[in-house]
Motif scaffolding. Structure first.
Motif: not given
Length: 324
Positions: A190-198, A208-225
């Motif tokens: 998920x952290x690799x997305x910070x180096x991408x055009x999202x 602006x909607x963050x990108x939602x993910x799950x990492x194991x049992x944890x919900x993660x929201x990625x704030x990207x650009x």
């Protein structure tokens, strides 16, 4: 200062009896026509005359005629009463069989993947129903907008709505074109997305909607650009196919371009699954025949749709997805 008003009661009481007597020029024949006794007709007309404040009939032992007030009353009351009867018949017709205008509010994304294959067959099966689709990613008020029903992702449907499943749960997938992935290193985390055009989505509330993910049992929201912000998933998908950047979209929307190689699915172990797509309408009211026909037609046409049941439910909230 608030004034006191009372609703006028019985404004139409006796009008049908009056019209029948005026038509037959006879209290006895009018009584037979309406299935009541002559005395009941006579009493009803007398009450109407008292309320109007004028005699409407000239009565003799041999005949019944209209007074001038009766003639004028007849000229206005007859067409008005006929319109009321016609209105009742139209309303009854809409309540008894599939007919009339069926208005649906639907997210733009859902139209090509869910409705387009079915609208033609529904219109052929129910030619007396007109279907109007208002494609909008805003959460519209059904009653205020005059809609029979709406279609939305399950997590955005209020608990007091009746929901009918149209699509099973599905993941939101990150996708990128082969051309884009030749220029950029494929993301593995998920952290690799910070180096991408999202490519991102603006919600109907302006955020602006963050990108939602799950990492194991944890919900993660990625704030990207990234270089593009859109208001619908179809635009994001098209931009991803053109190599503008990566997009996170509903998997049914990306199924075809992934299958034919125009896109690659990325970060699938972290994909978040949403409850699916539902048709919804206010609870506590009778389902109109046109809406019931649409629901049953959809269930018949979709082999993967559940055969039950219309159930009221609250879906879990998913903060990262667009409220569509």
């Amino acid at each position: 200062m608030k004034q006191n008003f009372t609703v006028r009661q019985g404004a139409l009481d006796g009008v049908e009896a009056f019209l029948s007597v005026a038509q037959h020029r006879s209290f006895r024949r009018a009584a037979a026509d309406l299935g009541v006794t002559p005395s009941a007709i006579s009493h009803t007309v007398r009450v109407l005359e008292a309320r109007v404040g004028a005699a409407l009939f000239l009565r003799t032992t041999r005949s019944v005629g209209l007074t001038e007030a009766g003639e004028r009353f007849l000229s206005r009351a007859k067409p008005a009463f006929e319109e009321l009867v016609a209105a009742s018949e139209i309303a009854r017709d809409l309540g008894e069989r599939p007919t009339g205008l069926l208005r649906l509010t639907v997210p733009r994304t859902v139209v090509p993947i869910l409705l387009e294959p079915l609208i033609a067959s529904f219109c052929q099966a129910f030619p007396e129903v007109e279907v109007e689709i208002a494609a909008s990613d805003e959460l519209l008020d059904l009653a205020a907008g005059g809609f029979d029903a709406g279609i939305r992702l399950g997590q955005f449907i209020a608990a007091d709505m009746v929901a009918v499943r149209l699509m099973p749960p599905f993941p939101f997938v990150v996708v990128g074109s082969p051309d884009y992935l030749r220029r950029r290193k494929r993301p593995e985390s998920i952290d690799d997305l910070r180096q991408h055009a999202c490519l991102r989505m603006r919600r109907s509330n302006g955020s602006i909607a963050p990108w939602p993910f799950v990492n194991g049992n944890k919900a993660v929201e990625a704030i990207l650009s990234g270089p593009l912000i859109a208001h619908d998933f179809s635009t994001l998908l098209g931009a991803a196919i053109q190599g503008v950047g990566l997009a996170q979209v509903p998997s049914p929307l990306a199924k075809a371009p992934i299958a034919d190689g125009r896109l690659r699915a990325l970060l699938t172990p972290f994909a978040v699954t949403v409850p699916g797509v539902f048709l919804y309408y206010p609870g506590g009211r009778q389902v109109s025949p046109k809406l019931r026909a649409f629901i049953e037609h959809f269930k018949y046409r979709r082999a993967d749709a559940p055969r039950d049941r219309t159930t009221a439910q609250r879906s879990p909230k998913l903060k990262g997805a667009n409220s569509s």
